[in-house]
Design a protein around this motif. Structure first.
Motif, PDB file in Angstrom:
ATOM      1  N   ALA A   1       5.497  13.054  10.987  1.00  0.00           N
ATOM      2  CA  ALA A   1       4.673  12.510   9.902  1.00  0.00           C
ATOM      3  C   ALA A   1       3.774  11.388  10.388  1.00  0.00           C
ATOM      4  O   ALA A   1       2.682  11.196   9.860  1.00  0.00           O
ATOM      5  N   THR A   2       4.228  10.641  11.421  1.00  0.00           N
ATOM      6  CA  THR A   2       3.398   9.551  11.931  1.00  0.00           C
ATOM      7  C   THR A   2       2.548  10.000  13.123  1.00  0.00           C
ATOM      8  O   THR A   2       1.961   9.175  13.818  1.00  0.00           O
ATOM      9  N   HIS A   3       2.479  11.309  13.366  1.00  0.00           N
ATOM     10  CA  HIS A   3       1.634  11.908  14.401  1.00  0.00           C
ATOM     11  C   HIS A   3       2.011  11.431  15.802  1.00  0.00           C
ATOM     12  O   HIS A   3       1.170  11.403  16.693  1.00  0.00           O
ATOM     13  N   ASP A   4       3.271  11.017  15.984  1.00  0.00           N
ATOM     14  CA  ASP A   4       3.732  10.547  17.290  1.00  0.00           C
ATOM     15  C   ASP A   4       4.344  11.732  18.051  1.00  0.00           C
ATOM     16  O   ASP A   4       5.548  11.934  18.048  1.00  0.00           O
ATOM     17  N   LEU A   5       3.481  12.513  18.712  1.00  0.00           N
ATOM     18  CA  LEU A   5       3.963  13.730  19.359  1.00  0.00           C
ATOM     19  C   LEU A   5       4.727  13.428  20.641  1.00  0.00           C
ATOM     20  O   LEU A   5       5.568  14.220  21.072  1.00  0.00           O
ATOM     21  N   VAL A   6       4.462  12.266  21.257  1.00  0.00           N
ATOM     22  CA  VAL A   6       5.239  11.856  22.436  1.00  0.00           C
ATOM     23  C   VAL A   6       6.670  11.524  22.004  1.00  0.00           C
ATOM     24  O   VAL A   6       7.641  11.998  22.590  1.00  0.00           O
ATOM     25  N   GLY A   7       6.797  10.721  20.938  1.00  0.00           N
ATOM     26  CA  GLY A   7       8.112  10.396  20.394  1.00  0.00           C
ATOM     27  C   GLY A   7       8.842  11.635  19.922  1.00  0.00           C
ATOM     28  O   GLY A   7      10.057  11.775  20.097  1.00  0.00           O
ATOM     29  N   LEU A   8       8.087  12.573  19.336  1.00  0.00           N
ATOM     30  CA  LEU A   8       8.669  13.822  18.853  1.00  0.00           C
ATOM     31  C   LEU A   8       9.289  14.602  20.004  1.00  0.00           C
ATOM     32  O   LEU A   8      10.425  15.082  19.910  1.00  0.00           O
ATOM     33  N   ARG A   9       8.538  14.697  21.134  1.00  0.00           N
ATOM     34  CA  ARG A   9       9.078  15.400  22.307  1.00  0.00           C
ATOM     35  C   ARG A   9      10.370  14.742  22.765  1.00  0.00           C
ATOM     36  O   ARG A   9      11.337  15.429  23.100  1.00  0.00           O
ATOM     37  N   GLY A  10      10.401  13.403  22.744  1.00  0.00           N
ATOM     38  CA  GLY A  10      11.599  12.677  23.149  1.00  0.00           C
ATOM     39  C   GLY A  10      12.782  12.983  22.242  1.00  0.00           C
ATOM     40  O   GLY A  10      13.888  13.249  22.720  1.00  0.00           O
ATOM     41  N   GLU A  11      12.544  12.977  20.927  1.00  0.00           N
ATOM     42  CA  GLU A  11      13.620  13.246  19.972  1.00  0.00           C
ATOM     43  C   GLU A  11      14.140  14.670  20.125  1.00  0.00           C
ATOM     44  O   GLU A  11      15.334  14.923  20.035  1.00  0.00           O
ATOM     45  N   ILE A  12      13.207  15.601  20.351  1.00  0.00           N
ATOM     46  CA  ILE A  12      13.616  17.003  20.486  1.00  0.00           C
ATOM     47  C   ILE A  12      14.439  17.189  21.759  1.00  0.00           C
ATOM     48  O   ILE A  12      15.440  17.899  21.770  1.00  0.00           O
ATOM     49  N   ALA A  13      14.019  16.495  22.840  1.00  0.00           N
ATOM     50  CA  ALA A  13      14.777  16.577  24.093  1.00  0.00           C
ATOM     51  C   ALA A  13      16.189  16.029  23.896  1.00  0.00           C
ATOM     52  O   ALA A  13      17.146  16.481  24.534  1.00  0.00           O
ATOM     53  N   ALA A  14      16.332  15.050  22.992  1.00  0.00           N
ATOM     54  CA  ALA A  14      17.638  14.421  22.781  1.00  0.00           C
ATOM     55  C   ALA A  14      18.550  15.238  21.869  1.00  0.00           C
ATOM     56  O   ALA A  14      19.730  14.924  21.716  1.00  0.00           O
ATOM     57  N   LEU A  15      18.001  16.303  21.244  1.00  0.00           N
ATOM     58  CA  LEU A  15      18.836  17.171  20.404  1.00  0.00           C
ATOM     59  C   LEU A  15      19.629  18.070  21.339  1.00  0.00           C
ATOM     60  O   LEU A  15      19.145  19.107  21.767  1.00  0.00           O
ATOM     61  N   GLY A  16      20.840  17.662  21.681  1.00  0.00           N
ATOM     62  CA  GLY A  16      21.577  18.344  22.723  1.00  0.00           C
ATOM     63  C   GLY A  16      21.935  19.782  22.410  1.00  0.00           C
ATOM     64  O   GLY A  16      21.827  20.664  23.268  1.00  0.00           O
ATOM     65  N   GLU A  17      22.287  20.031  21.140  1.00  0.00           N
ATOM     66  CA  GLU A  17      23.015  21.256  20.834  1.00  0.00           C
ATOM     67  C   GLU A  17      22.160  22.496  20.602  1.00  0.00           C
ATOM     68  O   GLU A  17      22.678  23.562  20.307  1.00  0.00           O
TER      69      GLU A  17
ATOM     70  N   GLU B   1      17.917  24.951   9.837  1.00  0.00           N
ATOM     71  CA  GLU B   1      18.404  26.264  10.239  1.00  0.00           C
ATOM     72  C   GLU B   1      19.040  26.249  11.631  1.00  0.00           C
ATOM     73  O   GLU B   1      20.030  26.940  11.866  1.00  0.00           O
ATOM     74  N   ILE B   2      18.491  25.440  12.552  1.00  0.00           N
ATOM     75  CA  ILE B   2      19.098  25.409  13.881  1.00  0.00           C
ATOM     76  C   ILE B   2      20.176  24.340  13.968  1.00  0.00           C
ATOM     77  O   ILE B   2      20.629  23.994  15.055  1.00  0.00           O
ATOM     78  N   GLY B   3      20.591  23.818  12.806  1.00  0.00           N
ATOM     79  CA  GLY B   3      21.780  22.978  12.762  1.00  0.00           C
ATOM     80  C   GLY B   3      21.591  21.544  13.212  1.00  0.00           C
ATOM     81  O   GLY B   3      22.521  20.899  13.688  1.00  0.00           O
ATOM     82  N   VAL B   4      20.363  20.999  13.060  1.00  0.00           N
ATOM     83  CA  VAL B   4      20.140  19.587  13.384  1.00  0.00           C
ATOM     84  C   VAL B   4      20.650  18.742  12.216  1.00  0.00           C
ATOM     85  O   VAL B   4      20.325  19.012  11.060  1.00  0.00           O
ATOM     86  N   GLY B   5      21.468  17.731  12.524  1.00  0.00           N
ATOM     87  CA  GLY B   5      22.084  16.909  11.482  1.00  0.00           C
ATOM     88  C   GLY B   5      21.065  16.091  10.703  1.00  0.00           C
ATOM     89  O   GLY B   5      19.930  15.924  11.127  1.00  0.00           O
ATOM     90  N   ASP B   6      21.502  15.567   9.556  1.00  0.00           N
ATOM     91  CA  ASP B   6      20.608  14.841   8.642  1.00  0.00           C
ATOM     92  C   ASP B   6      19.859  13.698   9.305  1.00  0.00           C
ATOM     93  O   ASP B   6      18.655  13.543   9.137  1.00  0.00           O
ATOM     94  N   GLU B   7      20.615  12.899  10.071  1.00  0.00           N
ATOM     95  CA  GLU B   7      20.025  11.692  10.625  1.00  0.00           C
ATOM     96  C   GLU B   7      18.941  12.033  11.657  1.00  0.00           C
ATOM     97  O   GLU B   7      17.826  11.524  11.600  1.00  0.00           O
ATOM     98  N   ALA B   8      19.290  12.954  12.580  1.00  0.00           N
ATOM     99  CA  ALA B   8      18.335  13.365  13.600  1.00  0.00           C
ATOM    100  C   ALA B   8      17.134  14.032  12.952  1.00  0.00           C
ATOM    101  O   ALA B   8      15.992  13.847  13.386  1.00  0.00           O
ATOM    102  N   ARG B   9      17.384  14.791  11.859  1.00  0.00           N
ATOM    103  CA  ARG B   9      16.298  15.503  11.185  1.00  0.00           C
ATOM    104  C   ARG B   9      15.298  14.499  10.606  1.00  0.00           C
ATOM    105  O   ARG B   9      14.094  14.664  10.726  1.00  0.00           O
ATOM    106  N   THR B  10      15.833  13.433   9.989  1.00  0.00           N
ATOM    107  CA  THR B  10      14.962  12.399   9.418  1.00  0.00           C
ATOM    108  C   THR B  10      14.097  11.761  10.505  1.00  0.00           C
ATOM    109  O   THR B  10      12.891  11.563  10.318  1.00  0.00           O
ATOM    110  N   THR B  11      14.712  11.460  11.657  1.00  0.00           N
ATOM    111  CA  THR B  11      13.964  10.843  12.756  1.00  0.00           C
ATOM    112  C   THR B  11      12.867  11.776  13.251  1.00  0.00           C
ATOM    113  O   THR B  11      11.719  11.352  13.434  1.00  0.00           O
ATOM    114  N   VAL B  12      13.216  13.030  13.480  1.00  0.00           N
ATOM    115  CA  VAL B  12      12.239  14.000  13.994  1.00  0.00           C
ATOM    116  C   VAL B  12      11.076  14.139  13.013  1.00  0.00           C
ATOM    117  O   VAL B  12       9.901  14.102  13.406  1.00  0.00           O
ATOM    118  N   LEU B  13      11.375  14.264  11.709  1.00  0.00           N
ATOM    119  CA  LEU B  13      10.315  14.425  10.705  1.00  0.00           C
ATOM    120  C   LEU B  13       9.441  13.180  10.625  1.00  0.00           C
ATOM    121  O   LEU B  13       8.231  13.273  10.409  1.00  0.00           O
TER     122      LEU B  13
END
Lengths: 226, 330
Positions: B186-202, B170-182
């Protein structure tokens, strides 16, 4: 403050949270962080041979850093502190990685002999590089993800020795200042990952003791961002 | 002379078997008394059938060929085989269908106590009953099963499989980034998740805040109000689904056993809507899980709403022993 076995004998899910503390390189910084968060660390700082220390807020359980994911996954510790290098190597341990604690910053690198082309040469002419490491699974994954063939040799002691006497063409290891590399005529060729200390939590404790886990994470976050 | 058995398998001897059988009968009786009929399916299936059920590929441990060169696999769970049975054998049957099973399944895990490559699962499938009431029935049966096993302190985590995925879309995150974030979630890596979310520029600040906060939102009814405050259509949809399920659980008197959890994500690819995970304070491992799989039956050509759960028998047995030990002390 006591260093009895009271915290160990208590059944799972009762009493204060059990925190797995890594002895070794991360130990001092981990204790400093706990101090900054207002948790009494006089017990583990003393010269007692005990492994478990009760404080009013936490039961501190000390162990090797690489054992932390094992204890936390099994729920024998509710939360723990360990390096990202350990978590990368033990990716199949199902634990929550809650917080980057910032201290213990190191780099996981691929290093070769200074000014020596044998890393690339081996791959080109002999089909595979030979790499010595204490992190075999991290190494396998790194070469696989970069589409290269390597023979990964697991060693337990000083990894730097392997390329010096011809056991391997290079090493994958954790590097802090880079002094050990330099003293052994080795140089960084590729950086694989940035590693810092992390707060991890057991999957069940993260759910059933949510308020305590969140409050500890919040205190440690505040303590490390000062 | 000792002869080895494959890694991740084990022998069960009489003392343990007696206790496992007692547990199995208590559970079977509980399910039967609620109108669930027992089914058994082959331990081996055509790989194609298992892969059809899980779009990310079934996590099977053992694959092999039969004498005609067909690819076979040991089943990795019981839900997909039962979906196959329902679509092949129950067309036009009166709904809903209520099944339970007790059987072995196989996964490529690192063997440890309570987590073997060959493991015994017990569970129910309720097919043809819509959310929220179908989900609440499954939760009610799950609570009864846990009580029958003496695990009355066990808690059921209730989340929504679509929430995070839909929010990202819904907030327009592309397929590839969405797969990485999910994957990080799914692997309970909340530190990595914060990093991926910070990298979602748009994305906007409010949306970023929502993505960061959801994985840690777990607790009682108050979670629903907190989620509502976060706003956004995907959160709103998931919150109203969860509210409806929670109220249906309350109507059946089992809401106090439920913990709402907006960070929940199951590792199997067929879940839609409500998802469940089961925890007992005496055990560090998850006891089991389940949820709705409203699209799975459609993949077998018989689109029907459905929900169910599966519990790891060996882990329940370990939890029973731990609970007994704790009970014996006090």
């Amino acid at each position: 403050l006591k260093s009895t076995l009271e915290g160990a004998r208590r059944p799972r899910g009762e009493g204060p949270l059990r925190l797995a503390l890594p002895r070794g390189a991360l130990f001092e910084a981990a204790l400093d962080t706990l101090d900054a968060a207002g948790i009494d660390t006089a017990g583990p700082r003393g010269d007692s041979r005990a492994l478990i220390f009760d404080t009013p807020e936490l039961t501190l359980v000390t162990m090797r850093p690489s054992d932390v994911p094992t204890y936390v996954e099994a729920g024998s510790a509710d939360v723990g502190i360990t390096g990202k290098d350990v978590l990368l190597e033990q990716r199949d341990r199902a634990v929550y990685e809650l917080l980057d604690l910032g201290f213990g910053a190191c780099r996981m690198v691929l290093a070769g002999r200074l000014g020596d082309a044998s890393l690339g040469e081996s791959e080109r002419r002999l089909g595979a590089m030979r790499i010595a490491t204490k992190y075999p699974r991290t190494a396998e994954r790194y070469f696989e993800s970069t589409g290269r063939q390597a023979e990964v040799i697991e060693v337990k002691g000083s990894v730097e020795l392997a390329p010096l006497v011809g056991l391997a063409d290079g090493i994958i290891d954790l590097v802090d200042t880079g002094r050990t590399l330099a003293e052994n005529d080795l140089e960084v060729r590729e950086e694989i990952a940035q590693c810092t200390a992390r707060l991890v939590a057991n999957r069940v404790a993260h759910k059933l003791r949510a308020a305590e886990v969140d409050s500890l994470a919040e205190r440690l976050r505040a303590a490390t961002s000062r | 002379v000792t002869h080895p058995i494959p890694p991740g398998t084990r022998d069960v001897l009489p003392d343990e078997m007696r206790e496992l059988r007692r547990l199995q009968s208590a559970l079977a009786e509980t399910f039967a008394s609620r109108g669930y009929g027992e089914v058994a399916t082959p331990t081996i299936e055509y790989y194609e059938v298992l892969a059809r059920g899980d779009e990310r590929g079934a996590p099977v441990a053992y694959r092999f060929f039969d004498e005609r060169g067909e690819l076979l696999a040991m089943r990795s769970d019981m839900t997909i085989p039962i979906a196959r049975v329902v679509s092949s054998r129950f067309t036009g049957a009166e709904l809903p269908l209520r099944f339970f099973y007790i059987g072995t399944a196989y996964r490529a895990v690192r063997p440890q106590r309570g987590q073997m490559r060959e493991f015994m699962q017990v569970g129910v499938e309720l097919i043809g009953a819509e959310a929220p009431d179908g989900t609440a029935e499954v939760v009610e049966v799950l609570v009864a099963a846990l009580d029958a096993a003496g695990l009355s302190r066990a808690v059921i985590g209730l989340g929504d499989a679509d929430l995070y995925r839909q929010l990202l879309a819904e907030i327009g995150v592309g397929d590839e980034a969405r797969t990485t974030v999910l994957d990080r979630l799914a692997t309970h890596d909340l530190v990595g998740l914060r990093g991926e979310i910070a990298a979602l520029g748009e994305i906007g600040d409010a949306e970023r805040e929502t993505l960061l906060r959801l994985p840690n939102m777990r607790g009682g009814e108050e979670i629903l109000a907190q989620a509502h405050e976060l706003g956004g259509a995907a959160v709103e949809r998931a919150t109203s689904r969860l509210t409806a399920t929670y109220e249906a659980c309350a109507a059946r008197g089992v809401a106090e056993r439920v913990q709402l959890d907006l960070g929940l994500l199951r590792d199997l690819g067929y879940y839609t809507g409500a998802i469940l995970e089961v925890y007992d304070p005496a055990l560090g491992h998850v006891l089991g899980g389940g949820g709705r799989y409203d699209e799975l039956m459609g993949r077998f050509g018989a689109p029907l709403p459905a929900a169910g759960f599966g519990l790891y028998i060996e882990r329940m047995h370990i939890a029973q022993a731990e609970e007994e030990r704790i009970g014996g002390r006090s």
